[in-house]
Design a protein around this motif. Structure first.
Motif, PDB file in Angstrom:
ATOM      1  N   ARG A 252      -0.663  43.968  41.982  1.00  0.00           N
ATOM      2  CA  ARG A 252      -0.459  44.227  40.456  1.00  0.00           C
ATOM      3  C   ARG A 252      -2.095  44.375  39.965  1.00  0.00           C
ATOM      4  NH1 ARG A 252       3.589  40.034  40.378  1.00  0.00           N
ATOM      5  NH2 ARG A 252       1.859  38.438  39.913  1.00  0.00           N
ATOM      6  N   MET A 253      -2.991  43.636  40.531  1.00  0.00           N
ATOM      7  CA  MET A 253      -4.575  43.571  39.946  1.00  0.00           C
ATOM      8  C   MET A 253      -5.045  45.104  40.368  1.00  0.00           C
ATOM      9  SD  MET A 253      -5.675  39.696  41.038  1.00  0.00           S
ATOM     10  CE  MET A 253      -7.642  40.180  40.798  1.00  0.00           C
ATOM     11  N   ARG A 254      -4.498  45.572  41.446  1.00  0.00           N
ATOM     12  CA  ARG A 254      -5.175  46.745  42.154  1.00  0.00           C
ATOM     13  C   ARG A 254      -4.464  48.047  41.233  1.00  0.00           C
ATOM     14  NH1 ARG A 254      -7.349  49.291  46.578  1.00  0.00           N
ATOM     15  NH2 ARG A 254      -7.689  51.254  46.188  1.00  0.00           N
ATOM     16  N   LYS A 255      -3.313  47.787  40.884  1.00  0.00           N
ATOM     17  CA  LYS A 255      -2.680  48.678  39.904  1.00  0.00           C
ATOM     18  C   LYS A 255      -3.261  48.884  38.605  1.00  0.00           C
ATOM     19  CE  LYS A 255       1.826  50.190  38.188  1.00  0.00           C
ATOM     20  NZ  LYS A 255       3.130  49.776  38.030  1.00  0.00           N
ATOM     21  N   VAL A 256      -3.789  47.710  37.909  1.00  0.00           N
ATOM     22  CA  VAL A 256      -4.295  47.648  36.643  1.00  0.00           C
ATOM     23  C   VAL A 256      -5.669  48.344  36.827  1.00  0.00           C
ATOM     24  CG1 VAL A 256      -5.786  46.101  34.850  1.00  0.00           C
ATOM     25  CG2 VAL A 256      -3.225  45.672  35.800  1.00  0.00           C
ATOM     26  N   LEU A 257      -6.787  48.149  37.845  1.00  0.00           N
ATOM     27  CA  LEU A 257      -7.652  48.584  38.156  1.00  0.00           C
ATOM     28  C   LEU A 257      -7.576  50.191  38.495  1.00  0.00           C
ATOM     29  CD1 LEU A 257     -10.736  48.058  38.601  1.00  0.00           C
ATOM     30  CD2 LEU A 257     -10.504  47.619  40.741  1.00  0.00           C
ATOM     31  N   ASP A 258      -6.572  50.639  38.979  1.00  0.00           N
ATOM     32  CA  ASP A 258      -6.348  51.837  39.550  1.00  0.00           C
ATOM     33  C   ASP A 258      -6.072  52.747  38.251  1.00  0.00           C
ATOM     34  OD1 ASP A 258      -6.863  51.719  41.843  1.00  0.00           O
ATOM     35  OD2 ASP A 258      -4.816  52.042  42.679  1.00  0.00           O
ATOM     36  N   GLY A 259      -5.566  52.074  37.064  1.00  0.00           N
ATOM     37  CA  GLY A 259      -5.178  52.799  36.033  1.00  0.00           C
ATOM     38  C   GLY A 259      -6.513  52.955  34.834  1.00  0.00           C
ATOM     39  N   GLU A 260      -7.471  52.481  35.053  1.00  0.00           N
ATOM     40  CA  GLU A 260      -8.710  52.337  34.211  1.00  0.00           C
ATOM     41  C   GLU A 260      -9.473  53.556  34.672  1.00  0.00           C
ATOM     42  OE1 GLU A 260      -9.007  50.665  31.446  1.00  0.00           O
ATOM     43  OE2 GLU A 260      -6.976  49.674  31.907  1.00  0.00           O
ATOM     44  N   ALA A 261     -10.070  54.149  33.594  1.00  0.00           N
ATOM     45  CA  ALA A 261     -11.107  55.267  33.984  1.00  0.00           C
ATOM     46  C   ALA A 261     -12.536  54.687  34.210  1.00  0.00           C
ATOM     47  CB  ALA A 261     -11.459  55.982  32.591  1.00  0.00           C
ATOM     48  N   ASP A 262     -13.066  53.486  33.706  1.00  0.00           N
ATOM     49  CA  ASP A 262     -14.224  52.925  34.246  1.00  0.00           C
ATOM     50  C   ASP A 262     -14.300  51.865  35.034  1.00  0.00           C
ATOM     51  OD1 ASP A 262     -16.878  52.212  34.162  1.00  0.00           O
ATOM     52  OD2 ASP A 262     -17.072  52.203  32.100  1.00  0.00           O
TER      53      ASP A 262
ATOM     54  N   LEU B 262     -14.480  45.876  36.487  1.00  0.00           N
ATOM     55  CA  LEU B 262     -14.726  44.931  37.690  1.00  0.00           C
ATOM     56  C   LEU B 262     -15.868  44.060  37.050  1.00  0.00           C
ATOM     57  CD1 LEU B 262     -14.649  47.061  41.060  1.00  0.00           C
ATOM     58  CD2 LEU B 262     -13.212  45.205  40.187  1.00  0.00           C
ATOM     59  N   ALA B 263     -16.938  44.908  36.566  1.00  0.00           N
ATOM     60  CA  ALA B 263     -18.216  43.884  36.195  1.00  0.00           C
ATOM     61  C   ALA B 263     -17.530  42.858  34.847  1.00  0.00           C
ATOM     62  CB  ALA B 263     -19.023  44.730  35.227  1.00  0.00           C
ATOM     63  N   ARG B 264     -16.463  42.992  34.061  1.00  0.00           N
ATOM     64  CA  ARG B 264     -16.021  42.108  33.119  1.00  0.00           C
ATOM     65  C   ARG B 264     -15.254  41.032  33.662  1.00  0.00           C
ATOM     66  NH1 ARG B 264     -15.811  44.439  27.639  1.00  0.00           N
ATOM     67  NH2 ARG B 264     -17.854  45.429  27.462  1.00  0.00           N
ATOM     68  N   PHE B 265     -14.563  41.503  34.890  1.00  0.00           N
ATOM     69  CA  PHE B 265     -13.641  40.536  35.536  1.00  0.00           C
ATOM     70  C   PHE B 265     -14.661  39.552  36.269  1.00  0.00           C
ATOM     71  CE2 PHE B 265     -11.812  39.312  39.505  1.00  0.00           C
ATOM     72  CZ  PHE B 265     -10.792  38.518  39.017  1.00  0.00           C
ATOM     73  N   VAL B 266     -15.568  39.794  37.007  1.00  0.00           N
ATOM     74  CA  VAL B 266     -16.573  39.195  37.575  1.00  0.00           C
ATOM     75  C   VAL B 266     -17.429  38.153  36.705  1.00  0.00           C
ATOM     76  CG1 VAL B 266     -18.523  39.071  39.249  1.00  0.00           C
ATOM     77  CG2 VAL B 266     -16.731  40.605  39.647  1.00  0.00           C
ATOM     78  N   THR B 267     -17.760  38.647  35.492  1.00  0.00           N
ATOM     79  CA  THR B 267     -18.490  37.732  34.509  1.00  0.00           C
ATOM     80  C   THR B 267     -17.517  36.906  33.930  1.00  0.00           C
ATOM     81  OG1 THR B 267     -18.350  39.234  32.824  1.00  0.00           O
ATOM     82  CG2 THR B 267     -20.402  39.502  34.152  1.00  0.00           C
ATOM     83  N   ALA B 268     -16.216  36.843  33.802  1.00  0.00           N
ATOM     84  CA  ALA B 268     -15.383  35.918  33.254  1.00  0.00           C
ATOM     85  C   ALA B 268     -15.043  34.887  34.397  1.00  0.00           C
ATOM     86  CB  ALA B 268     -14.160  37.037  32.768  1.00  0.00           C
ATOM     87  N   LEU B 269     -15.444  35.197  35.479  1.00  0.00           N
ATOM     88  CA  LEU B 269     -15.121  33.987  36.607  1.00  0.00           C
ATOM     89  C   LEU B 269     -15.495  32.720  36.401  1.00  0.00           C
ATOM     90  CD1 LEU B 269     -15.173  36.223  39.862  1.00  0.00           C
ATOM     91  CD2 LEU B 269     -12.821  35.385  38.608  1.00  0.00           C
ATOM     92  N   SER B 270     -14.907  31.684  36.644  1.00  0.00           N
ATOM     93  CA  SER B 270     -15.723  30.470  36.861  1.00  0.00           C
ATOM     94  C   SER B 270     -16.746  30.486  38.000  1.00  0.00           C
ATOM     95  CB  SER B 270     -14.547  29.255  37.133  1.00  0.00           C
ATOM     96  OG  SER B 270     -14.149  29.293  38.355  1.00  0.00           O
ATOM     97  N   PRO B 271     -17.684  29.590  37.910  1.00  0.00           N
ATOM     98  CA  PRO B 271     -18.516  29.471  38.897  1.00  0.00           C
ATOM     99  C   PRO B 271     -18.240  29.329  40.403  1.00  0.00           C
ATOM    100  CG  PRO B 271     -19.550  28.219  37.210  1.00  0.00           C
ATOM    101  CD  PRO B 271     -17.949  28.484  36.789  1.00  0.00           C
ATOM    102  N   ASP B 272     -16.902  28.429  40.622  1.00  0.00           N
ATOM    103  CA  ASP B 272     -16.499  28.036  41.710  1.00  0.00           C
ATOM    104  C   ASP B 272     -15.712  29.268  42.266  1.00  0.00           C
ATOM    105  OD1 ASP B 272     -17.050  25.758  42.148  1.00  0.00           O
ATOM    106  OD2 ASP B 272     -15.291  24.766  41.084  1.00  0.00           O
TER     107      ASP B 272
END
Length: 161
Positions: free
Chosen positions: A90-100, A105-115
């Motif tokens: 499902r995550m890959r499908k969402v990512l594949d549907g986005e132009a940028d 990915l950058a927004r996803f990673v910056t929203a992750l907890s430190p762990d």
């Protein structure tokens, strides 16, 4: 208004997105081998119609979470993914549907907890003894782009972190 149990006004609880798919996958993972849709229908219980189970199985097949084999006039089904695999699809499908992709990915990673960020970094490191890691195994892990399916250009000499 008072509702009487079993009255026509009473609506069944609405399932969460992906809940039926998860139930079907769980049943298939517990199966002794390839099984029929009727077997799945029986295992997940409830009052699901056979056609609903078939629809779920077909959707899961389109997502490559299950496989099917011809068995006489029908099919037998087998899980090829677990719940984590289905979430990843499902995550890959969402990512594949986005132009940028980079921005997503950058927004996803910056929203992750430190762990979670630490876990992701650990998962992206290639083991040194991996024969697919490339000829220069001593140079450490490559950039994230090395993990894509498509061929990547070679890094420039002297470039690094």
């Amino acid at each position: 208004m008072v509702r009487v149990h079993g009255s026509p006004d009473e609506r069944p609880r609405r399932r969460g997105q992906g809940e039926l798919e998860a139930q079907v996958l769980a049943a298939l993972r517990q199966a002794p081998g390839p099984v029929t849709a009727a077997w799945v229908q029986d295992r997940i219980g409830g009052k699901l119609a056979y056609t609903t189970v078939m629809t779920i199985l077909t959707r899961l097949q389109a997502k490559r979470a299950v496989t099917r084999e011809r068995a006489g006039r029908s099919f037998e089904w087998r899980a090829s993914s677990d719940e984590a695999g289905l979430a990843a699809l499902r995550m890959r499908k969402v990512l594949d549907g986005e132009a940028d992709r980079e921005a997503v990915l950058a927004r996803f990673v910056t929203a992750l907890s430190p762990d979670d960020e630490r876990l992701l970094r650990d998962l992206l490191v290639l083991p040194e003894d991996d024969p697919d890691a490339g000829a220069d195994a001593g140079s450490g892990p490559g950039p994230v782009s090395d993990f894509r399916d498509e061929p990547q250009p070679e890094p420039e000499a002297g470039a690094g972190a």
